[in-house]
Design a protein around this motif. Sequence first.
Motif, PDB file in Angstrom:
ATOM      1  N   UNK A 297      -2.833  -5.228   7.808  1.00 49.96           N
ATOM      2  CA  UNK A 297      -2.443  -7.017   8.087  1.00 49.96           C
ATOM      3  C   UNK A 297      -0.867  -6.290   8.130  1.00 49.96           C
ATOM      4  N   UNK A 298      -0.912  -6.063   9.779  1.00 45.39           N
ATOM      5  CA  UNK A 298       0.278  -6.228  10.699  1.00 45.39           C
ATOM      6  C   UNK A 298       0.739  -4.531  10.535  1.00 45.39           C
ATOM      7  N   UNK A 299       1.931  -4.062  11.204  1.00 47.23           N
ATOM      8  CA  UNK A 299       2.306  -2.705  11.567  1.00 47.23           C
ATOM      9  C   UNK A 299       2.826  -2.983  10.347  1.00 47.23           C
ATOM     10  N   UNK A 300       3.151  -3.576   9.974  1.00 53.04           N
ATOM     11  CA  UNK A 300       4.484  -3.848   8.360  1.00 53.04           C
ATOM     12  C   UNK A 300       3.029  -2.893   7.419  1.00 53.04           C
ATOM     13  N   UNK A 301       2.472  -3.526   7.088  1.00 48.25           N
ATOM     14  CA  UNK A 301       1.851  -3.283   5.869  1.00 48.25           C
ATOM     15  C   UNK A 301       0.907  -1.025   6.076  1.00 48.25           C
ATOM     16  N   UNK A 302       0.848  -1.342   7.683  1.00 48.32           N
ATOM     17  CA  UNK A 302       1.135   0.170   7.789  1.00 48.32           C
ATOM     18  C   UNK A 302       2.197   1.223   7.270  1.00 48.32           C
ATOM     19  N   UNK A 303       3.478   0.839   7.680  1.00 49.09           N
ATOM     20  CA  UNK A 303       4.406   1.817   6.506  1.00 49.09           C
ATOM     21  C   UNK A 303       5.158   1.899   5.686  1.00 49.09           C
ATOM     22  N   UNK A 304       4.325   0.492   4.880  1.00 53.49           N
ATOM     23  CA  UNK A 304       4.504   0.539   3.258  1.00 53.49           C
ATOM     24  C   UNK A 304       2.879   1.120   3.230  1.00 53.49           C
ATOM     25  N   UNK A 305       2.041   1.436   3.419  1.00 52.13           N
ATOM     26  CA  UNK A 305       1.341   2.500   2.778  1.00 52.13           C
ATOM     27  C   UNK A 305       2.158   3.292   2.751  1.00 52.13           C
ATOM     28  N   UNK A 306       2.139   4.158   4.196  1.00 47.73           N
ATOM     29  CA  UNK A 306       2.472   5.499   4.600  1.00 47.73           C
ATOM     30  C   UNK A 306       2.974   5.376   3.314  1.00 47.73           C
ATOM     31  N   UNK A 307       3.904   5.168   2.953  1.00 48.90           N
ATOM     32  CA  UNK A 307       5.470   5.664   1.964  1.00 48.90           C
ATOM     33  C   UNK A 307       4.611   5.781   0.991  1.00 48.90           C
ATOM     34  N   UNK A 308       4.577   4.699   0.394  1.00 49.16           N
ATOM     35  CA  UNK A 308       3.821   4.790  -1.036  1.00 49.16           C
ATOM     36  C   UNK A 308       2.288   5.518  -0.888  1.00 49.16           C
ATOM     37  N   UNK A 309       1.593   5.984   0.024  1.00 47.62           N
ATOM     38  CA  UNK A 309       0.698   7.653   0.089  1.00 47.62           C
ATOM     39  C   UNK A 309       1.469   8.730  -0.270  1.00 47.62           C
ATOM     40  N   UNK A 310       2.080   8.511   0.704  1.00 51.39           N
ATOM     41  CA  UNK A 310       2.821  10.961   0.521  1.00 51.39           C
ATOM     42  C   UNK A 310       4.120  10.815   0.018  1.00 51.39           C
ATOM     43  N   UNK A 311       4.747   9.447  -0.406  1.00 47.44           N
ATOM     44  CA  UNK A 311       6.269   9.591  -1.266  1.00 47.44           C
ATOM     45  C   UNK A 311       6.002   9.295  -2.450  1.00 47.44           C
ATOM     46  N   UNK A 312       6.631  10.030  -3.306  1.00 48.37           N
ATOM     47  CA  UNK A 312       6.902   9.542  -4.912  1.00 48.37           C
ATOM     48  C   UNK A 312       8.358   8.604  -5.259  1.00 48.37           C
TER      49      UNK A 312
ATOM     50  N   UNK B 185      11.345  -0.102   3.078  1.00 49.37           N
ATOM     51  CA  UNK B 185       9.787  -0.337   2.634  1.00 49.37           C
ATOM     52  C   UNK B 185      10.312   0.885   1.384  1.00 49.37           C
ATOM     53  N   UNK B 186      11.277   1.847   1.400  1.00 50.88           N
ATOM     54  CA  UNK B 186      11.219   3.161   1.293  1.00 50.88           C
ATOM     55  C   UNK B 186      12.276   2.590  -0.011  1.00 50.88           C
ATOM     56  N   UNK B 187      13.616   2.112   0.032  1.00 56.84           N
ATOM     57  CA  UNK B 187      14.360   1.358  -1.220  1.00 56.84           C
ATOM     58  C   UNK B 187      13.064   0.528  -1.852  1.00 56.84           C
ATOM     59  N   UNK B 188      12.446  -0.254  -1.622  1.00 59.43           N
ATOM     60  CA  UNK B 188      11.525  -1.462  -2.987  1.00 59.43           C
ATOM     61  C   UNK B 188      10.566  -0.469  -4.063  1.00 59.43           C
ATOM     62  N   UNK B 189      10.276   0.822  -3.517  1.00 57.03           N
ATOM     63  CA  UNK B 189      10.712   1.802  -4.749  1.00 57.03           C
ATOM     64  C   UNK B 189      10.597   3.317  -4.807  1.00 57.03           C
ATOM     65  N   UNK B 190      12.506   2.680  -4.691  1.00 52.94           N
ATOM     66  CA  UNK B 190      12.552   3.817  -5.263  1.00 52.94           C
ATOM     67  C   UNK B 190      12.812   5.401  -4.130  1.00 52.94           C
ATOM     68  N   UNK B 191      12.904   5.459  -3.171  1.00 54.47           N
ATOM     69  CA  UNK B 191      12.590   6.307  -2.281  1.00 54.47           C
ATOM     70  C   UNK B 191      13.708   6.570  -1.731  1.00 54.47           C
ATOM     71  N   UNK B 192      13.926   7.697  -1.622  1.00 57.11           N
ATOM     72  CA  UNK B 192      15.834   7.710  -0.301  1.00 57.11           C
ATOM     73  C   UNK B 192      15.628   8.324   0.630  1.00 57.11           C
ATOM     74  N   UNK B 193      16.615   7.439   1.341  1.00 55.01           N
ATOM     75  CA  UNK B 193      15.997   7.244   3.070  1.00 55.01           C
ATOM     76  C   UNK B 193      17.588   8.514   3.776  1.00 55.01           C
TER      77      UNK B 193
ATOM     78  N   UNK C 133      -7.107   5.148  -0.224  1.00 55.10           N
ATOM     79  CA  UNK C 133      -6.877   4.682  -1.561  1.00 55.10           C
ATOM     80  C   UNK C 133      -6.151   3.692  -1.778  1.00 55.10           C
ATOM     81  N   UNK C 134      -5.246   3.547  -1.171  1.00 54.01           N
ATOM     82  CA  UNK C 134      -4.060   2.641  -1.579  1.00 54.01           C
ATOM     83  C   UNK C 134      -4.377   0.913  -0.576  1.00 54.01           C
ATOM     84  N   UNK C 135      -5.131   0.790  -0.041  1.00 56.74           N
ATOM     85  CA  UNK C 135      -4.915  -0.077   1.459  1.00 56.74           C
ATOM     86  C   UNK C 135      -6.221  -1.135   0.239  1.00 56.74           C
ATOM     87  N   UNK C 136      -5.329  -2.753   0.525  1.00 57.20           N
ATOM     88  CA  UNK C 136      -5.874  -3.789  -0.159  1.00 57.20           C
ATOM     89  C   UNK C 136      -7.468  -3.774  -0.179  1.00 57.20           C
TER      90      UNK C 136
END
Length: 365
Positions: free
Chosen positions: A93-108, A127-135, A249-252
Amino acid sequence: MTALVEKLVPDSIKKLIPYQSARRIARDMDKTENTIWLNANELETCCQYGERQDGANSHYHRYPDYLPTDLAVAYREYGAATLGCQSEIMAVRGADEAIDLLVRTFCQPGNDQILVCPPTYGMYEFCADSIGITTAVVPLTESFQLNLPEITKQLPDTSIVFLCSPNNPTGNVLHQQDVVTLLEATKQQALVVVDEAYIEFAPHTSVLHLMAQYPHLVVIRTLSKAFGLAAIRVGFLIADSSVMSYVARLVAPYPIADPSAEIALKALSASGVAQMKQQTTQLIAIRDEFIHAVSQLSIVDKIYPSSTNFVLIRFKGNDNFYQYLLDHGVVARSPAHEESVQGCVRISIGSAESMDTVLRVLQNY
Ligand SMILES: Cc1ncc(COP(=O)(O)O)c(C=O)c1O
């Protein structure tokens, strides 16, 4: 490559069992004509709201495809025909979802960091900020290119490097040799994501061909810009199959609505692509004429070269030109939060008439 992916993916994602959507199950089944589908709590017959459209929406009572493969096939034909079979394409769903999926898949959260090079598109950090990942932030150089020595220092702690080329809001293309140098340096270390949302305005600058040599390169595309389909929310993630197997695995469960997929398929047809290319040529001509005219104005310090459908203008002095344009009915964008582009205004390229109006407003300042 698999080793890098296994190193980056958090255990929680490795353990995740993908949600078994109704369509995912259906795809694995032998479908016979007499099958009665009662597995997804859908209505069994189609509803027609508003005026009759002779069955145009006759399948809307059913959930869409869980990963629209026909869209991925159409995109490969349009934009990625030379891609090796190890690379996969996923419609999102847009490039924005791609960014969000990558951050959520590969960063803890609490463990990993991404790296961004501002001034650039804000969603990577958001996207990183929203789930507590450092930038980690390594600004572009004065000429808006990669600061490779400073980026290299951050690599040992970085899981994903986000690049944008052509870049928003500066409008320029990153030097491909720098991207290659970074890909060499990150081979055992991190994914390099290149956001090519504006690539149709400078198609020869794509890094897609580098994926065969560097499977840790991920490319993001969209139909929101040159294709002019921002409302349907369709973008594409292009990555090695080892990356994709975890992202999937994470895609809606049903990422793309059927009406969006139908419009996207028309846009990616031969005639759709021809139309997009013609529009793009016209837009580039309007942009270049606008750049030429604006660069003559005494209030303008610099108008940056653009490989996109927008221009970044630096005005002289400290007057607020964003507000001035707004007061005269022109809504532009002020990237004021970015230090290196303070005092600049970003203006999207519209019709020739709209750009004439903007020019007149600036001339009257
Ligand atoms: C660089 C960049 N990437 C991604 C996007 C978002 O694209 P989409 O509409 O496909 O989510 C934008 C939108 O402005 C953008 O500028």
